[in-house]
Design a protein around this motif. Structure first.
Motif, PDB file in Angstrom:
ATOM      1  N   ASP A 120       1.757 -30.838 -39.151  1.00  0.00           N
ATOM      2  CA  ASP A 120       2.105 -31.601 -37.946  1.00  0.00           C
ATOM      3  C   ASP A 120       2.367 -33.062 -38.294  1.00  0.00           C
ATOM      4  O   ASP A 120       3.316 -33.668 -37.791  1.00  0.00           O
ATOM      5  CB  ASP A 120       1.006 -31.494 -36.887  1.00  0.00           C
ATOM      6  CG  ASP A 120       0.907 -30.100 -36.291  1.00  0.00           C
ATOM      7  OD1 ASP A 120       1.923 -29.365 -36.298  1.00  0.00           O
ATOM      8  OD2 ASP A 120      -0.184 -29.739 -35.820  1.00  0.00           O
ATOM      9  N   THR A 121       1.520 -33.623 -39.138  1.00  0.00           N
ATOM     10  CA  THR A 121       1.707 -35.013 -39.578  1.00  0.00           C
ATOM     11  C   THR A 121       3.024 -35.144 -40.314  1.00  0.00           C
ATOM     12  O   THR A 121       3.800 -36.081 -40.077  1.00  0.00           O
ATOM     13  CB  THR A 121       0.545 -35.462 -40.492  1.00  0.00           C
ATOM     14  OG1 THR A 121      -0.666 -35.397 -39.748  1.00  0.00           O
ATOM     15  CG2 THR A 121       0.758 -36.875 -41.011  1.00  0.00           C
ATOM     16  N   LEU A 122       3.297 -34.209 -41.203  1.00  0.00           N
ATOM     17  CA  LEU A 122       4.535 -34.232 -41.975  1.00  0.00           C
ATOM     18  C   LEU A 122       5.753 -34.163 -41.056  1.00  0.00           C
ATOM     19  O   LEU A 122       6.689 -34.954 -41.189  1.00  0.00           O
ATOM     20  CB  LEU A 122       4.534 -33.067 -42.963  1.00  0.00           C
ATOM     21  CG  LEU A 122       5.561 -33.080 -44.075  1.00  0.00           C
ATOM     22  CD1 LEU A 122       5.467 -34.328 -44.936  1.00  0.00           C
ATOM     23  CD2 LEU A 122       5.398 -31.851 -44.943  1.00  0.00           C
ATOM     24  N   ALA A 123       5.733 -33.256 -40.098  1.00  0.00           N
ATOM     25  CA  ALA A 123       6.850 -33.119 -39.156  1.00  0.00           C
ATOM     26  C   ALA A 123       7.039 -34.388 -38.341  1.00  0.00           C
ATOM     27  O   ALA A 123       8.169 -34.763 -38.010  1.00  0.00           O
ATOM     28  CB  ALA A 123       6.617 -31.926 -38.238  1.00  0.00           C
ATOM     29  N   GLY A 124       5.944 -35.081 -38.030  1.00  0.00           N
ATOM     30  CA  GLY A 124       6.018 -36.311 -37.254  1.00  0.00           C
ATOM     31  C   GLY A 124       6.690 -37.467 -37.978  1.00  0.00           C
ATOM     32  O   GLY A 124       6.986 -38.499 -37.371  1.00  0.00           O
ATOM     33  N   LEU A 125       6.961 -37.296 -39.261  1.00  0.00           N
ATOM     34  CA  LEU A 125       7.650 -38.335 -40.037  1.00  0.00           C
ATOM     35  C   LEU A 125       9.163 -38.215 -39.942  1.00  0.00           C
ATOM     36  O   LEU A 125       9.891 -39.075 -40.429  1.00  0.00           O
ATOM     37  CB  LEU A 125       7.224 -38.256 -41.511  1.00  0.00           C
ATOM     38  CG  LEU A 125       5.722 -38.347 -41.797  1.00  0.00           C
ATOM     39  CD1 LEU A 125       5.456 -38.160 -43.285  1.00  0.00           C
ATOM     40  CD2 LEU A 125       5.158 -39.668 -41.300  1.00  0.00           C
ATOM     41  N   PHE A 126       9.646 -37.137 -39.288  1.00  0.00           N
ATOM     42  CA  PHE A 126      11.071 -36.849 -39.184  1.00  0.00           C
ATOM     43  C   PHE A 126      11.573 -37.077 -37.761  1.00  0.00           C
ATOM     44  O   PHE A 126      10.832 -36.871 -36.801  1.00  0.00           O
ATOM     45  CB  PHE A 126      11.341 -35.391 -39.571  1.00  0.00           C
ATOM     46  CG  PHE A 126      11.181 -35.112 -41.042  1.00  0.00           C
ATOM     47  CD1 PHE A 126      12.289 -35.042 -41.867  1.00  0.00           C
ATOM     48  CD2 PHE A 126       9.926 -34.923 -41.595  1.00  0.00           C
ATOM     49  CE1 PHE A 126      12.145 -34.788 -43.218  1.00  0.00           C
ATOM     50  CE2 PHE A 126       9.770 -34.659 -42.944  1.00  0.00           C
ATOM     51  CZ  PHE A 126      10.889 -34.595 -43.761  1.00  0.00           C
ATOM     52  N   THR A 127      12.852 -37.431 -37.642  1.00  0.00           N
ATOM     53  CA  THR A 127      13.476 -37.556 -36.328  1.00  0.00           C
ATOM     54  C   THR A 127      13.675 -36.162 -35.734  1.00  0.00           C
ATOM     55  O   THR A 127      13.614 -35.156 -36.454  1.00  0.00           O
ATOM     56  CB  THR A 127      14.847 -38.259 -36.410  1.00  0.00           C
ATOM     57  OG1 THR A 127      15.738 -37.460 -37.200  1.00  0.00           O
ATOM     58  CG2 THR A 127      14.717 -39.659 -36.994  1.00  0.00           C
TER      59      THR A 127
END
Length: 168
Positions: free
Chosen positions: A44-51
């Motif tokens: 989830d954290t990783l995905a939150g770094l993407f537009t």
């Protein structure tokens, strides 16, 4: 009057340089957070770094479009690698080297970095080094930078066993 204009010009130049330095610092932190989240399997954290419309391209390992697909992609990546390698357990840690950032505009930038990944495919298997390069496009939305595109150029996976012990 001339001195006043020189001071204003100098202040504007310094302000622009500071803003660029802060952007580079923020982008370096973004790239480091990517690898921290990957190593800790914080999808989830990783995905939150993407537009929301980002593009992730891992070549033969697949692609994802948008932060939701990125989340799903990383959530199944280790299982995909496990299947490709006929492995029973995947243990890995991923590190970056030589992150270079180029600020293109107020809200856009590009970057490149090399990665090194230490990986085992089974508890009793050899350790391997996986090496490659990430090429990034970044966009600032509000006061925060995000990945707009991440492209992996995977060089190779080679045995690397001197001094390795399980578990890490």
């Amino acid at each position: 009057m001339s001195e006043e204009l020189d001071t204003q010009t100098t202040l504007k130049q310094l302000t622009k340089r500071i803003e660029e330095l802060e952007a580079v610092r923020d982008l370096t932190s973004l790239r480091a957070e990517f690898h921290r989240a990957l190593n800790n399997r914080e999808w989830d954290t990783l995905a939150g770094l993407f537009t929301e419309d980002a593009h992730l391209d891992y070549g033969e390992y697949g692609q994802a479009h948008g932060s939701k697909e990125v989340r799903s992609y990383y959530g199944q990546l280790l299982e995909q690698i496990r299947d490709m390698r006929n492995a029973t357990a995947i243990a890995l840690k991923n590190y970056i080297h030589g992150h270079q950032v180029h600020i293109n505009g107020e809200d856009t930038a590009t970057g490149v970095c090399f990665f090194e990944e230490q990986i085992r495919f089974n508890k009793d298997s050899l350790a391997f080094s996986s090496l490659g390069q990430f090429s990034d496009k970044y966009v600032r939305i509000g006061d925060r930078w995000f990945f707009a595109k991440v492209e992996l150029d995977h060089y190779w996976v080679v045995p690397d066993n001197d001094g390795w012990r399980w578990p890490w």
